[in-house]
Design an enzyme around this catalytic site. Sequence first.
Site, PDB file in Angstrom:
ATOM      1  N   CYS A  83     -33.027 142.603  49.217  1.00  0.00           N
ATOM      2  CA  CYS A  83     -32.142 143.537  49.918  1.00  0.00           C
ATOM      3  C   CYS A  83     -32.464 144.986  49.524  1.00  0.00           C
ATOM      4  O   CYS A  83     -33.513 145.491  49.904  1.00  0.00           O
ATOM      5  CB  CYS A  83     -30.675 143.164  49.655  1.00  0.00           C
ATOM      6  SG  CYS A  83     -29.530 143.914  50.808  1.00  0.00           S
ATOM      7  N   HIS A 113     -30.236 137.349  50.095  1.00  0.00           N
ATOM      8  CA  HIS A 113     -29.970 137.203  48.662  1.00  0.00           C
ATOM      9  C   HIS A 113     -30.159 135.766  48.193  1.00  0.00           C
ATOM     10  O   HIS A 113     -29.179 135.035  48.021  1.00  0.00           O
ATOM     11  CB  HIS A 113     -28.547 137.667  48.351  1.00  0.00           C
ATOM     12  CG  HIS A 113     -28.345 139.130  48.542  1.00  0.00           C
ATOM     13  ND1 HIS A 113     -28.791 140.072  47.637  1.00  0.00           N
ATOM     14  CD2 HIS A 113     -27.777 139.823  49.552  1.00  0.00           C
ATOM     15  CE1 HIS A 113     -28.497 141.274  48.074  1.00  0.00           C
ATOM     16  NE2 HIS A 113     -27.888 141.168  49.244  1.00  0.00           N
ATOM     17  N   GLU A 140     -30.598 134.823  45.355  1.00  0.00           N
ATOM     18  CA  GLU A 140     -29.936 134.670  44.044  1.00  0.00           C
ATOM     19  C   GLU A 140     -28.468 134.256  44.166  1.00  0.00           C
ATOM     20  O   GLU A 140     -27.852 133.869  43.184  1.00  0.00           O
ATOM     21  CB  GLU A 140     -30.062 135.972  43.233  1.00  0.00           C
ATOM     22  CG  GLU A 140     -29.185 137.142  43.704  1.00  0.00           C
ATOM     23  CD  GLU A 140     -29.772 137.925  44.891  1.00  0.00           C
ATOM     24  OE1 GLU A 140     -30.736 137.431  45.522  1.00  0.00           O
ATOM     25  OE2 GLU A 140     -29.250 139.017  45.183  1.00  0.00           O
TER      26      GLU A 140
END
Lengths: 196, 294
Positions: free
Chosen positions: A84, A169, A171
């Site tokens: 991002c 994302h 993560e």
Amino acid sequence: MRAPSIGVLALQGDVEPHARMLARAGAGCPVRLVRNRADLDQVTHLVLPGGESTTLARLLALFDLSRTLVARHRAGTLALFGTCAGTILLANELGLLDVDIERNAYGRQLDSFRAPLALSFVAAPRTIEGVFIRAPRITRIGASVRVLASHDGDPVLVEAPGVVAATFHPELTGDADVHARFLELPTTETAEKATA
Amino acid sequence: MTDRTDTKLKVGLAQMLCGGVILDVTTKEEARIAEDAGAIAVMALERVPSDIRKEGGVARMADVERIAAIMETVTIPVMAKARIGHFAEAEILQELGVDFIDESEVLTPADNAYHIDKSRFRVPFVCGARSLGEALRRIGEGAALLRTKGEAGTGDVSEAVRHLRKIHGELRALCAAPREELMTRAKELGVPFELAASVREAGRLPVPNFAAGGIATPADAALAMALGAEAIFVGSGVFKSDAPAKTAAAIVKATAQFGDAGVVMAAARESGRAMAGISASELPSAELLQARGD
């Protein structure tokens, strides 16, 4: 020459989710939080997390990290993974990823969304969850850039020599595949170790 | 195919704000200064807390045109405050498209018994908390982010420090408790058993917790971060200092590198002179904003 040493740029952004996901992806060593040039010297792999790209760009300049980061990447001793805002930094601030990228391209937070993404690079092709938060959009890719996943025709996960970059994302989900892909990126130092 | 309402997107935005500074602004000019100084987000409001404290009266959601002008001026996320329990103000803010709503004790509460059901909104909410029980009740209502209440508008960091220490202390105690104590502890905290159990299992809160209320200097920000706050809200501290742009940039710098005393010292030198402030312990209890909502 040296074993991979993994770090997350820890000036601003979602540092902890990346550190947890790197551990799950098999980083195999403590994840270093990189805040200054001494920290940066210790790592072969660095994540540029999600956050606010205007803030992160300002902090990179303030703490004089950009030049070292660019020089080490160009020398082949630092692999990079942007998510991002981190991808915006790679493209616009550091000039290390040949793409055009538009900030907040989908709109404000109410336009944030989740969508399934087909991953082609894993051994058994499958779908992972893409979490897009005030996400940017890649509008052009250079010749050195390869698309690893797309959403509605837009590249959302790309790879270039020494770089993995996502507009979403990974993560924040349960899938460690993208982080594992990043950990596999060779650097000149870790490659020498592998062939020694 | 796409899903726009879920917790992951709301908490995800909160996580993106970690390590940063969110500044209270009342005009688009102040919003521009905040963005240029490196703020990760701005909080649009009618009056900063120290003025609300001084002038009194009913403090409501900011004027919609004022918030819209700020949204048009900056590219970073824009937050706005709604009164505790005032779901109609929150619906206006969601329609306007703000990125985060602060259900805030700094404004005059609209409901003295109940908070907003935040889980039914698509926009994420932040709420203040002074204790683990209060934090988990707000999460139970759907808050995606917590902040200490501190004592807003004072420039006195001590209440934010107290709330950080209390929340982390109670969190440690919960996580260390044997399982047979869990039901009684959930009862004492005033929170759902399942939420207490999941927090104990994870060893941490399911949403980030930021510091707010009385932070006025780079050193205050570094202190709060070192005590476990994941980002910093600054209300009156910047625009009531003698050099807002300098103070804002200095607090951003100290927050990013709170563990490096050399950086925090440099930030302190570069900062403007802090707001005068009032001691929170000398305030009569009726004037404490933190006592609103529990």
